[in-house]
Structure formats: C-alpha cells, structure tokens
Design a protein around this motif. Structure first.
Motif, PDB file in Angstrom:
ATOM      1  N   GLY A 122      19.169  31.969 -45.907  1.00 34.99           N
ATOM      2  CA  GLY A 122      18.728  30.815 -46.683  1.00 34.99           C
ATOM      3  C   GLY A 122      19.931  30.104 -47.260  1.00 34.99           C
ATOM      4  O   GLY A 122      20.630  30.643 -48.119  1.00 34.99           O
ATOM      5  N   SER A 123      20.203  28.892 -46.801  1.00 34.10           N
ATOM      6  CA  SER A 123      21.417  28.179 -47.200  1.00 34.10           C
ATOM      7  C   SER A 123      21.173  27.280 -48.410  1.00 34.10           C
ATOM      8  O   SER A 123      20.234  26.477 -48.428  1.00 34.10           O
ATOM      9  CB  SER A 123      21.935  27.331 -46.039  1.00 34.10           C
ATOM     10  N   ARG A 124      22.084  27.400 -49.377  1.00 27.95           N
ATOM     11  CA  ARG A 124      22.054  26.514 -50.538  1.00 27.95           C
ATOM     12  C   ARG A 124      22.707  25.174 -50.250  1.00 27.95           C
ATOM     13  O   ARG A 124      22.666  24.271 -51.086  1.00 27.95           O
ATOM     14  CB  ARG A 124      22.796  27.189 -51.705  1.00 27.95           C
ATOM     15  N   PHE A 125      23.318  25.012 -49.086  1.00 29.02           N
ATOM     16  CA  PHE A 125      24.113  23.828 -48.789  1.00 29.02           C
ATOM     17  C   PHE A 125      23.530  22.963 -47.679  1.00 29.02           C
ATOM     18  O   PHE A 125      24.027  21.864 -47.444  1.00 29.02           O
ATOM     19  CB  PHE A 125      25.541  24.252 -48.436  1.00 29.02           C
ATOM     20  N   LEU A 126      22.499  23.426 -46.992  1.00 24.32           N
ATOM     21  CA  LEU A 126      21.787  22.585 -46.020  1.00 24.32           C
ATOM     22  C   LEU A 126      20.736  21.773 -46.771  1.00 24.32           C
ATOM     23  O   LEU A 126      19.544  21.933 -46.585  1.00 24.32           O
ATOM     24  CB  LEU A 126      21.102  23.447 -44.958  1.00 24.32           C
ATOM     25  N   VAL A 127      21.198  20.910 -47.677  1.00 25.19           N
ATOM     26  CA  VAL A 127      20.267  20.276 -48.592  1.00 25.19           C
ATOM     27  C   VAL A 127      20.635  18.823 -48.829  1.00 25.19           C
ATOM     28  O   VAL A 127      21.762  18.389 -48.583  1.00 25.19           O
ATOM     29  CB  VAL A 127      20.263  21.004 -49.958  1.00 25.19           C
ATOM     30  N   ASP A 128      19.657  18.095 -49.341  1.00 22.72           N
ATOM     31  CA  ASP A 128      19.890  16.785 -49.924  1.00 22.72           C
ATOM     32  C   ASP A 128      19.966  17.002 -51.433  1.00 22.72           C
ATOM     33  O   ASP A 128      18.982  17.395 -52.070  1.00 22.72           O
ATOM     34  CB  ASP A 128      18.731  15.841 -49.577  1.00 22.72           C
ATOM     35  N   ASP A 129      21.144  16.782 -52.035  1.00 21.87           N
ATOM     36  CA  ASP A 129      21.337  17.087 -53.455  1.00 21.87           C
ATOM     37  C   ASP A 129      20.406  16.281 -54.364  1.00 21.87           C
ATOM     38  O   ASP A 129      20.212  16.634 -55.528  1.00 21.87           O
ATOM     39  CB  ASP A 129      22.783  16.803 -53.856  1.00 21.87           C
ATOM     40  N   ARG A 130      19.844  15.196 -53.852  1.00 26.69           N
ATOM     41  CA  ARG A 130      18.972  14.382 -54.689  1.00 26.69           C
ATOM     42  C   ARG A 130      17.564  14.939 -54.760  1.00 26.69           C
ATOM     43  O   ARG A 130      16.758  14.520 -55.577  1.00 26.69           O
ATOM     44  CB  ARG A 130      18.920  12.953 -54.131  1.00 26.69           C
ATOM     45  N   GLU A 131      17.239  15.903 -53.910  1.00 22.95           N
ATOM     46  CA  GLU A 131      15.890  16.452 -53.887  1.00 22.95           C
ATOM     47  C   GLU A 131      15.700  17.427 -55.044  1.00 22.95           C
ATOM     48  O   GLU A 131      16.508  18.326 -55.241  1.00 22.95           O
ATOM     49  CB  GLU A 131      15.633  17.183 -52.566  1.00 22.95           C
ATOM     50  N   PRO A 132      14.632  17.278 -55.830  1.00 19.81           N
ATOM     51  CA  PRO A 132      14.407  18.192 -56.959  1.00 19.81           C
ATOM     52  C   PRO A 132      14.313  19.640 -56.480  1.00 19.81           C
ATOM     53  O   PRO A 132      13.718  19.933 -55.447  1.00 19.81           O
ATOM     54  CB  PRO A 132      13.062  17.717 -57.525  1.00 19.81           C
ATOM     55  N   GLY A 133      14.910  20.551 -57.250  1.00 21.16           N
ATOM     56  CA  GLY A 133      14.831  21.967 -56.922  1.00 21.16           C
ATOM     57  C   GLY A 133      15.873  22.426 -55.927  1.00 21.16           C
ATOM     58  O   GLY A 133      15.916  23.593 -55.571  1.00 21.16           O
ATOM     59  N   ARG A 134      16.725  21.516 -55.450  1.00 26.61           N
ATOM     60  CA  ARG A 134      17.782  21.908 -54.513  1.00 26.61           C
ATOM     61  C   ARG A 134      19.130  21.623 -55.176  1.00 26.61           C
ATOM     62  O   ARG A 134      19.825  20.673 -54.864  1.00 26.61           O
ATOM     63  CB  ARG A 134      17.645  21.174 -53.181  1.00 26.61           C
TER      64      ARG A 134
END
Length: 239
Positions: A122-134
């Motif tokens: 589970g990657s903490r960095f495959l994310v859109d930083d603007r999405e709540p909870g990520r």
C-alpha cells in the motif's frame, strides 16, 4: 470489486508497543471491515496500559487473539511472532497508531483475489495530495522514505514508490517461505528484499494515510534510516 470466497480468512498482524491511546480505536476500525478475518495482536513488552486493554479486547471479541512478549524486542520480532500465529490465507500488517486506514483492505486484496499478484504494497505516494485522507508524511520522513525506496529498488530490481510502507499484504504461501531476522524497523527492507528474491508478483495500490509526529508518539528516527540502508544491502546478498 471481487469478493473473497466464503471460506477466505484474512490475518491482520498488529505489533503493539505502548499504544494505549489508539488500541481500542484501531481494533474497532479493523473489525469494521466486512471481510472474514482474525486479528493477531502482538504486545511487544508494553509498559503503559496496552496489555490490559488487549486482554479486554480479546475477552470481548472472538476474532481477536493476543500474543505477549515478556520484554520489548522490536517491530521485526513482533511481526515474526505474529506471522507464526497467523492462520489466514492472506496476511496483512497493520500498525496500531491510526496512521493507516483498515478501510483500504479491499483495495490491497483486489490484485491477489484477481490472481494478478502474490504481494501488494500500500503506497502512501501513489496519490493525489489534494484528495482528502491521502496525506503525506512530515517532510523529513517523506524524504527519508523516498531515498530508502530508491536504494531498495536499485538492489532488488523492483519499481516501488513506498518500500517502507506498513501495508504489506501477502499470500500465506509466499510468507511461509520467509524467515524474518530483523528485530526492529529494518524488517521493512528485509521483507521487501526477501519477497523480491522469492519471485513473488508484487503490486502497489494507493492508500489513505495520516502521518503523525514525534509529539504523537512516532518512534522512527534517523538511526533507523541508517540501519535500513545497511539492511537493504545485507538482505539483497544474504539471507
């Protein structure tokens, strides 16, 4: 999403060390996930009220099992104990500090249930930083994790974005071939190196994350980063 077969069992292995503030909440969150599961809680010599809370949870819930270390031995040792007591078809690692959201278990399981993966990070960095909870971690932890992941990838040949993630979800058949030797946080690069050498099919999926600081009880420091670099080389070429 694919649903697990009726006889499927997920083992959630959770090391615990002085986490009395979050224990009840994280166990409730894990139990709320609608997947048949067992929760294996390994108390690693806690000195606060964690042991008493664990005893109460085990007495209250049939799906909660507690294993105790007489003294603090480290996260790696706690995971080794938890893996030995896990009975599920798939094993997922869960921290007890509320940084990781158990609601992500279905996402972690999908590539395994679809027959596409043996292991899912589970990657903490495959994310859109603007999405709540990520949420990303604090800067120094973020930078350290990216460096360690890059070095780990050089040694293993993998193309991960988050080697240091807690969320490693593994088929039991793969995990049974791995002997954990690390006692502390070097268990993360050790598991990654040994999973890579096992030729397991490794996927990554984005997860939710809320990083906490030292004031909230975070235990990883720069010495753990140095130890992780050594572990990356050691477990790439040794056992």
């Amino acid at each position: 999403m694919l649903a697990p077969p009726p006889d499927f069992l997920l083992s959630v292995v959770m090391p615990v060390y002085n986490e009395q503030r979050t224990l009840a909440a994280i166990v409730d969150a894990v139990r709320a996930v609608p997947i048949r599961k067992e929760i294996v809680l390994v108390d690693d010599g806690s000195k606060d009220g964690s042991r008493e809370i664990l005893a109460g949870l085990a007495a209250l819930h049939a799906d909660v099992r507690v294993v105790e270390h007489a003294r603090n031995m480290g996260k790696g040792a706690a995971l080794k104990t938890g893996f030995q007591h896990a009975r599920g078809d798939v094993v997922v690692i869960q921290d007890a500090d509320l940084e990781y959201d158990p609601a992500d278990y279905p996402l972690l399981l999908q590539p395994i249930l679809a027959g596409e993966a043996d292991v899912v990070f589970g990657s903490r960095f495959l994310v859109d930083d603007r999405e709540p909870g990520r949420e990303r971690d604090h800067f120094h932890h973020y930078l350290g994790n990216r460096v360690l992941t890059f070095v780990s990838n050089l040694f293993t040949g993998l193309n991960l974005t988050d080697m240091e993630t807690c969320y490693k979800c593994m088929r039991r058949s793969v995990l049974d071939g791995i002997v954990v030797k690390s006692r502390r946080f070097t268990v993360e690069p050790e598991l990654t190196a040994k999973l890579a050498k096992s030729q397991a099919r490794i996927f990554e999926v984005p997860i939710h994350y809320r990083g906490r600081g030292y004031g909230e009880g975070k235990k990883i420091g720069w010495r753990d980063g140095v130890a992780a670099l050594w572990a990356i080389a050691r477990y790439r070429f040794g056992d």
